[in-house]
Design a protein around this motif. Sequence first.
Motif, short mmCIF file in Angstrom:
data_model
loop_
_atom_site.label_atom_id
_atom_site.label_comp_id
_atom_site.label_asym_id
_atom_site.label_seq_id
_atom_site.Cartn_x
_atom_site.Cartn_y
_atom_site.Cartn_z
N ALA A 1 4.74 11.78 -6.84
CA ALA A 1 4.18 13.02 -7.35
C ALA A 1 4.41 14.17 -6.37
N ALA B 1 3.47 10.67 -2.23
CA ALA B 1 3.20 12.10 -2.34
C ALA B 1 4.34 12.88 -1.71
N ASP C 1 -4.79 14.82 -2.39
CA ASP C 1 -3.80 13.89 -2.94
C ASP C 1 -2.87 13.36 -1.86
N THR D 1 3.06 17.49 -4.90
CA THR D 1 1.70 18.01 -4.82
C THR D 1 1.51 18.90 -3.60
N SER D 2 0.66 19.90 -3.75
CA SER D 2 0.23 20.73 -2.62
C SER D 2 -1.25 20.51 -2.33
N ASP D 3 -1.83 19.52 -2.98
CA ASP D 3 -3.25 19.23 -2.82
C ASP D 3 -3.46 18.32 -1.61
#
Length: 209
Positions: A29, A5, A36, A31-33
């Motif tokens: 990936a 991430a 995740d 991502t700012s989630d």
Amino acid sequence: MSKIAIIDYEAGNLRSVQKAFESLGYDAAVTSDAGDIKSAAKVVLPGVGAFGDCVSGLERAGLRETVLGVIASGRPFLGICVGMQMLFDKSYEFGEHDGLGIFRGSVKKFPDEIVKQRMKIPHMGWNSLSIKQKNHPVLNGINDGDMVYFVHSYYVQSEDAAVIAAECDYGVTFTAAAARDNIFATQFHPEKSQTTGLRLLKNFGEWKC
């Protein structure tokens, strides 16, 4: 291979880091989630720009505690450029700003004497490493004198010599890489450092800590 991430908090060219990992065969990936990030096998914190802006961006994205949680979990964690600087106590770039306090030390401006020596600020381009943690898995196959790519006007001055994984000289000797436990971080950009940088990213991808 395990998922990596790359934390997106609107501070840097994250796609270049992602492409570098993908070129090595890794599932990476952007991502700012938080979910995740928490579920990823490995986590990368890049950073480009001013220290204070990066810290504020991380907080605005609600990811400061997520980053601290990942570090505490023991999963492999990689900081890049300002992503490394933020792991230290504070920075004096455009005022005084608190960092994450993982490592003891501060981020300071290159001294004016460097300009008098006809050395340009920012420190931008290729420079050589002096390896201090010679047996660190992320530095496997990387040797004294290997060249990497820097872009920065402020440098880390570590207060704990034990965490210095590599140093570099540009008028002053500064921390080019820092490491302890599950954390590895670089002032230079491995994604821009060609063979040496890709070797480091591959080592990180394989790292089990």
